[in-house]
Design a protein around this motif. Structure first.
Motif, PDB file in Angstrom:
ATOM      1  N   UNK A  39       0.895  -1.241   0.053  1.00 57.86           N
ATOM      2  CA  UNK A  39       0.077   0.026  -0.066  1.00 57.86           C
ATOM      3  C   UNK A  39       0.764   1.308  -0.145  1.00 57.86           C
ATOM      4  N   UNK A  40       2.126   1.230   0.571  1.00 62.79           N
ATOM      5  CA  UNK A  40       2.982   2.225   0.482  1.00 62.79           C
ATOM      6  C   UNK A  40       3.249   2.614  -1.051  1.00 62.79           C
ATOM      7  N   UNK A  41       3.213   1.813  -1.647  1.00 64.76           N
ATOM      8  CA  UNK A  41       3.505   2.206  -3.153  1.00 64.76           C
ATOM      9  C   UNK A  41       2.597   3.056  -3.747  1.00 64.76           C
ATOM     10  N   UNK A  42       1.071   2.549  -3.431  1.00 65.99           N
ATOM     11  CA  UNK A  42       0.044   3.403  -4.047  1.00 65.99           C
ATOM     12  C   UNK A  42      -0.015   4.839  -3.615  1.00 65.99           C
ATOM     13  N   UNK A  43       0.523   5.069  -2.049  1.00 69.66           N
ATOM     14  CA  UNK A  43       0.204   6.509  -1.522  1.00 69.66           C
ATOM     15  C   UNK A  43       1.410   7.146  -2.058  1.00 69.66           C
ATOM     16  N   UNK A  44       2.603   6.508  -2.463  1.00 70.50           N
ATOM     17  CA  UNK A  44       3.688   7.345  -2.964  1.00 70.50           C
ATOM     18  C   UNK A  44       3.319   7.567  -4.322  1.00 70.50           C
ATOM     19  N   UNK A  45       2.801   6.628  -5.017  1.00 72.45           N
ATOM     20  CA  UNK A  45       2.538   6.858  -6.586  1.00 72.45           C
ATOM     21  C   UNK A  45       1.278   8.151  -6.574  1.00 72.45           C
ATOM     22  N   UNK A  46       0.457   8.000  -5.599  1.00 70.55           N
ATOM     23  CA  UNK A  46      -0.292   9.155  -5.475  1.00 70.55           C
ATOM     24  C   UNK A  46       0.005  10.578  -5.521  1.00 70.55           C
TER      25      UNK A  46
END
Lengths: 103, 681
Positions: free
Chosen positions: B47-54
């Motif tokens: 989920x960290x990836x999703x947050x950083x991507x956002x």
């Protein structure tokens, strides 16, 4: 604008929390690595080294004496590994690792 | 919009902190809930990836929508910037590039966590280490280099614009490649440290990380060469490598990473060099962090350091912490890293890898010392010292020649020991080929006894030829075996050889590319340059060419105004008839940043049947005293071979990444079960 931003932030947070913490059912866990698994890996590596040696000999890179000498030492190594695998299997050690590896 | 970006970064920080802490708890706590806790840690990492991507998407969207309320966009973009450069705004400044670093790390972490079933426990440790590195970068982004800081007071109508040096097509590709390389080494580092912490039995972790390491090395190689090509095409000094601190910063992890790619084979095949390999990958990771520090902090002055800030202390503490963790676990678990075999002979494949590694590490230490010496001198003696190319070349040239020799010799040596008879068999034809190349060079006028630099170039050419003939002989020998077994012709057999051991033969193709790169570099002593103020109709002679200035002209575009010279190129003193070609060296003035930038024009020519030479023209601007334009010309032989070598190296790396085809069964060795015929490493 502020309400839209707040809605996006809340929606994203709830979605992520749901993904992270909602874990239905039981988890499938893989085996933990054993000495036998390690020995099988080593056996594969020694066989690969033998294949390599065999191929290079056929390619004419080594004279017969060099080939026989290196092949003998590799075969000795493989034999020792096979002997240890057999000894562990005869001693009744589990062939697959015990359950309990964590994700 | 900045609120969503800030929120995403805070959310990513919380997720990575949870992934780290819950991951550690799951690995140390023995209880019924440990597995579930570990799974939540893994998912938090994903989920960290999703947050950083956002967060990254918000920053890119802000650049495209000219949202100058965000300070980062105001400082690094402007309305008339073209779309690719607006996208490149993401990594053009310090805050954005740290966000990009974090995004790439989260991306690598995502792939790693999705593939966790390969070896769940090992991957769980690696996931925790990646979460720790991720946490550091997210702490930096949230508290020291926030990309979503807003502009106080009245908003400006337009931004300051992108640094002109960065407004070049390769600069859209070069930083991502370099960062993919820097960040990617976190993965093998995480697996190595995991294997050490958990006393992982065997070398499977190396097998798991093999492709990660090769991909990462490939990206770093492309990044370094694109940087060199950018320097050659934009900076206008006629060279591609100036031993600049930031260039050095990318070279250092490449040197240790290349050493690791070779020495790791000894661990895989013979169970040797375990401590060495562990520290090589630890060092490579720390050099990547050091490289990011050099590029981003401005701690050492460089033409490539596009940011100045106080984040240096953060990186210094992080490096110290990483070193302490590595040393701590090494001291506790070093007995686990004992070698299974010893070096049996100095003339063997193993010893060639050992020498190769020592040379790579020596080169890395030299570059590290040269890069930091001016700063150390300033700190200790308060005096400014410059370390220039002569220092680096005095070590790099002999080291490069020895490495080239090992590149040629290594593949011809046997594992364990090599007899004199084997040496004779394997070296005869490649050596004769290299000798023939030397004779041809002398026939074509090369005189290696003229200067020491000519001698080095001559030796490098012979060694490069030896590498190429070695590679060819390996393909031909292997192809003949396959041909004898299958009845196919030699060419098809050589293709099949590739399929049977992609790593080995892909590696040989990379060696071929390295030889081409060396051929490009060895042309340097033969460079020529000339500079002259050229009015209409004036002439400038260089090498076999005469340059005639036809005119000067100007243009105006929304983002910049430009002026360029129109130069006709003739064979020397043969001005009758049509020119060979016309060249247009350019100089631009970027309106938003109020800065000028040269754009040299480069054309390769065959100056004899064996040599391609770049004619490199720079419009340096107007001499303020005379009011006349200045043109500088360079003749750089063989530089094209460097870029060709890069393409070959990329091709070889891609081949090495392809999985092997299944091996053909053949006659088994006598005392063990049947093994298939193939080509090992």
């Amino acid at each position: 604008m502020t309400a839209t931003v707040a809605f996006i932030c809340v929606f994203v947070t709830v979605s992520i929390l749901f993904y992270v913490f909602y874990l239905p059912g039981t988890l499938k866990l893989g085996p933990e690595k054993t000495r036998q698994t390690y020995l099988r890996e080593r056996k594969e590596v020694v066989y690969e080294n033998l294949r390599d040696l065999n191929f290079e000999y056929k390619a004419g890179k080594f004279p017969e004496a060099d080939y026989q000498s290196i092949k003998t030492s590799l075969e000795d190594e493989a034999a020792a590994i096979l002997a240890e695998i057999a000894r562990l299997e005869n001693a009744g050690a589990p062939t697959q690792g015990r359950k309990g590896a964590r994700s | 919009m900045s609120e969503i970006g800030s929120f995403s970064l805070l959310l990513a920080l919380a997720l990575s902190a949870y992934s780290l802490l819950a991951g550690i708890a799951a690995l140390t706590y023995v209880g019924p809930q440990a597995e579930r806790l570990g799974e939540t840690a893994r998912r938090a990492g994903i989920a960290t990836f999703a947050a950083v991507l956002m967060a990254a998407l918000v920053l890119v969207t802000a650049a495209f929508s000219d949202d100058f309320s965000i300070a980062y966009i105001f400082h690094h973009s402007n309305r008339d910037l073209s779309a690719p450069y607006k996208f490149a705004t993401l990594w053009s400044g310090q805050e954005g590039s740290l966000l990009f670093w974090s995004l790439l790390l989260a991306g690598y972490g995502l792939v790693l966590r999705l593939r966790h079933k390969t070896d769940q426990r090992l991957f769980a440790y690696a996931s925790v280490i990646i979460a720790a590195v991720q946490l550091f970068f997210l702490l930096l982004l949230n508290f020291a280099a926030h990309p979503f800081a807003v502009v106080e007071g009245q908003l400006a109508a337009d931004g300051n614009g992108l640094n002109p040096l960065l407004q070049y097509p390769e600069m859209v590709i070069h930083p991502p490649m370099l960062y993919l390389g820097y960040v990617g080494f976190t993965v093998p580092f995480a697996f190595a440290l995991s294997a050490l912490i958990m006393r992982y039995p065997g070398e499977k972790w190396i097998h798991i990380t093999r492709r990660w390491t090769m991909v990462t090395w490939g990206f770093l190689t492309i990044g370094i060469f694109l940087g060199a090509h950018w320097a050659y095409s934009v900076l206008g000094w006629g060279g591609y490598w100036g031993w600049d601190p930031v260039e050095n910063a990318s070279l250092m992890p490449w040197l240790t990473g290349t050493a690791f790619l070779h020495s790791v084979m000894m661990q895989e095949k013979r169970g040797m060099l375990k401590i060495w390999n562990m520290w090589l990958i630890f060092t490579t990771f720390m050099l990547c962090i050091l490289g990011t520090l050099l590029t981003r902090s401005g701690i050492i002055s460089s033409v490539h350091a596009f940011a100045q800030s106080s984040i240096g202390s953060w990186f210094a503490w992080f490096l110290a912490f990483t070193l302490a963790v590595c040393v701590g676990f090494f001291v506790v678990n070093k007995r686990h890293l004992e070698s299974e075999h010893r070096l049996e002979s100095l003339v063997s494949r193993e010893s060639s890898f050992v020498f190769n590694n020592l040379l790579f590490v020596l080169a890395c230490f030299t570059v590290l010392w040269g890069t930091w010496f001016p700063k150390l001198s300033e700190w200790v003696e308060n005096t400014k010292v410059t370390v220039g190319p002569p220092f680096y070349n005095s070590v790099a040239v002999p080291v490069a020649l020895l490495l080239l020799l090992l590149t040629a010799v290594g593949p011809l040596l046997a594992w364990r020991k090599t007899s004199l008879e084997s040496l004779k068999r394997n070296f005869l034809w490649p050596s004769l080929g290299a000798f023939a190349v030397g004779v041809v060079m002398i026939v074509f006028g090369v005189r290696p006894w003229g200067q020491i630099s000519y001698f080095y170039s001559f030796v490098a050419a012979l060694l490069a030829a030896l590498v190429i003939f070695t590679v060819l002989s390996e393909f031909v020998r292997g192809g003949r075996v396959i041909a004898g077994h299958t009845g196919q012709n030699l060419w098809l057999s050589m293709v099949q050889l590739w399929h049977r051991n992609t790593r080995r033969y892909g590696g040989y193709v990379v060696h071929f590319g390295v030889a081409l790169v060396m051929i490009g570099i060895l042309g340097t002593p033969f460079n020529q340059e000339a500079e002259k103020e050229l009015g209409y109709g004036d002439k400038l002679n260089i090498g076999k060419y005469t340059l005639v200035c036809r005119s000067y002209t100007q243009d105006d575009k929304p983002n910049y105004s430009s002026e360029w010279a129109v130069i006709d190129v003739y064979q020397r003193d043969q001005l009758a008839g049509a020119p060979l070609e016309t060249m247009y060296p350019e100089r631009r003035f970027y309106k938003a940043s109020q800065q000028s930038q040269t754009l040299p024009q480069i054309r390769p020519h065959f100056t004899n049947p064996l040599v391609v030479t770049d004619l490199y023209l720079v419009y340096e601007g107007i001499n303020q005293d005379t009011g006349r334009p200045i043109i500088k010309a360079h003749l750089n032989p063989m530089v094209s071979s460097i870029w060709l070598g890069l393409l070959v190296m990329i091709f070889g790396t891609v081949i090495a990444l392809v999985p092997n085809a299944s091996a053909v069964r053949a006659i088994a060795p006598a005392r063990v079960e049947a093994v298939p015929l193939g080509a090992g490493d």
